[in-house]
Every structure is written in C-alpha cells, then in structure tokens.
Design an enzyme around this catalytic site. Sequence first.
Site, PDB file in Angstrom:
ATOM      1  N   GLU A  60       0.811  -1.220   0.000  1.00  0.00           N
ATOM      2  CA  GLU A  60       0.000   0.000   0.000  1.00  0.00           C
ATOM      3  C   GLU A  60       0.845   1.272   0.000  1.00  0.00           C
ATOM      4  OE1 GLU A  60      -2.733  -3.208   0.992  1.00  0.00           O
ATOM      5  OE2 GLU A  60      -0.727  -2.678   1.691  1.00  0.00           O
ATOM      6  N   HIS A 129     -10.271  -5.775   9.796  1.00  0.00           N
ATOM      7  CA  HIS A 129     -11.027  -5.548   8.562  1.00  0.00           C
ATOM      8  C   HIS A 129     -12.319  -4.773   8.822  1.00  0.00           C
ATOM      9  CE1 HIS A 129      -8.293  -8.700   7.338  1.00  0.00           C
ATOM     10  NE2 HIS A 129      -8.659  -8.556   6.078  1.00  0.00           N
TER      11      HIS A 129
END
Length: 329
Positions: A60, A129
């Site tokens: 990322e 998550h």
Amino acid sequence: MAETLFFNALREATDEEMARDETVFVLGEDVGQYGGSYKVTKGLYEKYGELRVLDTPIAENSFSGMAVGAAMTGLRPIIEGMNMGFLLLAFNQIANNAGMLRYTSGGNFKIPVVIRGPGGVGRQLGAEHSQRLEAYFHAVPGLKIVACSTPYNAKGLLKAAIRDENPVLFFEHVLLYNLKEQLPDHEYICALDKAELVRPGSDVTILTYSRMRHHCTQAMKLIEKEGLGYDPEIIDLISLKPFDMEAIAESVRKTHKVIIVEECMKTGGIAAELSALINEQLFDELDAPVMRLSSQDIPTPYNGMLEHLTIIQPPQIVEAVKSLMTLQV
C-alpha cells in the site's frame, strides 16, 4: 431510469470518467483481471488495458506513493484500497504527501488523487477488517473526506471526486454494495461539500453518515410504528471534511436539539469534532447538550452477537430521541 446496485454505480462513475478523460486511471490490488474485491472495477481492465487499470503488489505504501507522484505529473489516479484498513500502511503517503504537497510546493503541484474502498463494520470480518478510518485522517490538512451512502450519491460523488484538484478520501461501506436504487440516465454530479436532507422534521436534528443513515431511517419507522409522534430531521453529512455547517446550522436553529449517529468510535471520532463545532458556533441555539451515539471503543469482535453490540442499532436511536424529547429544560 434504471435500477442499479451500489457497486455498479461506482463502476459506472469510474468507467464514464475514464472514457471522458484519458488521464484517469485505476490502481490497486486485484483491480485488473479480477475486477476488484467487490467488483467495482469489473470489465475495466479489458476495456482500457493494463496501463490504465494497474494490478499492484501487496504494498500500500508503494502504490499510494506512486499514485501521488502520478498526480503531480498531471494524471488522475484512483487508488482502490482492497480494505480501507490496509491503507494505514500508506498513512505517510496519504498524510505527508497527498495532503500537504500542494501547500509545501507553494502551489506548484496539484494532487488530484482519489483514495477509495470498502470500510466499516461488515459481518464478522474481524477487528483489522472493520476499521473506520475517517477519524484517523480527519486531522490531516489538505484532504477532503466524503462518505457515500446510496447508489445515487455514490456515483455523483465519485465523479466529482475524480474531477477535483485535491486529494479526496472516498469512504464506502462494505455492507452497502448490494443496495439498489433507480439512477437517472443522464449525467449528474453531486457536490463534495454539501450535506443531504434525508427527512425534514422539527423536533430534533439527527446528523449521520454512511451506513448509519439507513439505521436512522429504520429508527424513524420504529418511531412511527410506536405512534410516538416525534418529528426528527435526518441529515446525511456526506462531507466529513469540511462539514456543511450551513446546512447543520439551519437545522439546529429549527429543532434546537442534536443527536449525532456514527459508526466511528466515540473517542476522537467524527461526532467529537462535530459536536465541538456545534457548541462553538451554535451554543445559544441548543436546548440540550449534543448527544453522541457512537461505536464502542474496542476492537471489533469477530463473534457476530458481540459485533452487533459494538455499533449503534435503530432501537438505541429511538431511545435517544425519546430521551431528548422528554428532557425538561
């Protein structure tokens, strides 16, 4: 008008903007041949090719930094975070680079980058998550932050975000992707800095965003079913930075009571900042303290029943309305 799913509305917006402007491109994990984890980029790889729909490694910080560099050279990247929680790995690139480079370069560079993807508490996705990153980034100068809540505003807001000259964090909720709505056949764009009046009312102002918009409308149905006679006004903030204080003030001057409903954590959350602004700017209009309904300050449990208990549910919103409406002032 055609009925469209939430994720397809996002895909249509991306497709239309890529067709309109060849500087727009998408990058992220599995956005290419796989079509994205939630199929927002499905079919775009075949249509536009690998140079405009880039599958990236699981890195990322690297691909976010690359997107910022691309934006500096005149391109318009759309970063898809497979899960918004993963973008914590790119916090430096988003905050120090995307957010600040236009200022620190003396205006020599524009950073027209969109950072979008699924977030929020899903169904048993576990703590890492189920992140709500809006509050994490809220203090970063130079960023615009929006949270879409319907297929209609998802499409219109994403098109506006892609065309904006500044970095936009674009929050989608993982449980809204299969929401359906009739969308116009003609092109439209939604303002990035405006709230939406969901339900006009006169008794109490309910400020909310993202999935909690739908919890608030469900609470209104419970209020009507119980015959309580209360008339709440529901406003979807949409723009989390900057807040549409004009719309908020207009409502507060009418109702004089405020409930903020969020999925963000209570400590340092969006409601914390918003309630401070309301107290600073509209204190004399309030007949009661601003009430915050927020998620529990704990990592989101994997257990489904415990997960349910960590976030605000419609009956809690009903009880909050009752509490404010029966408060003696």
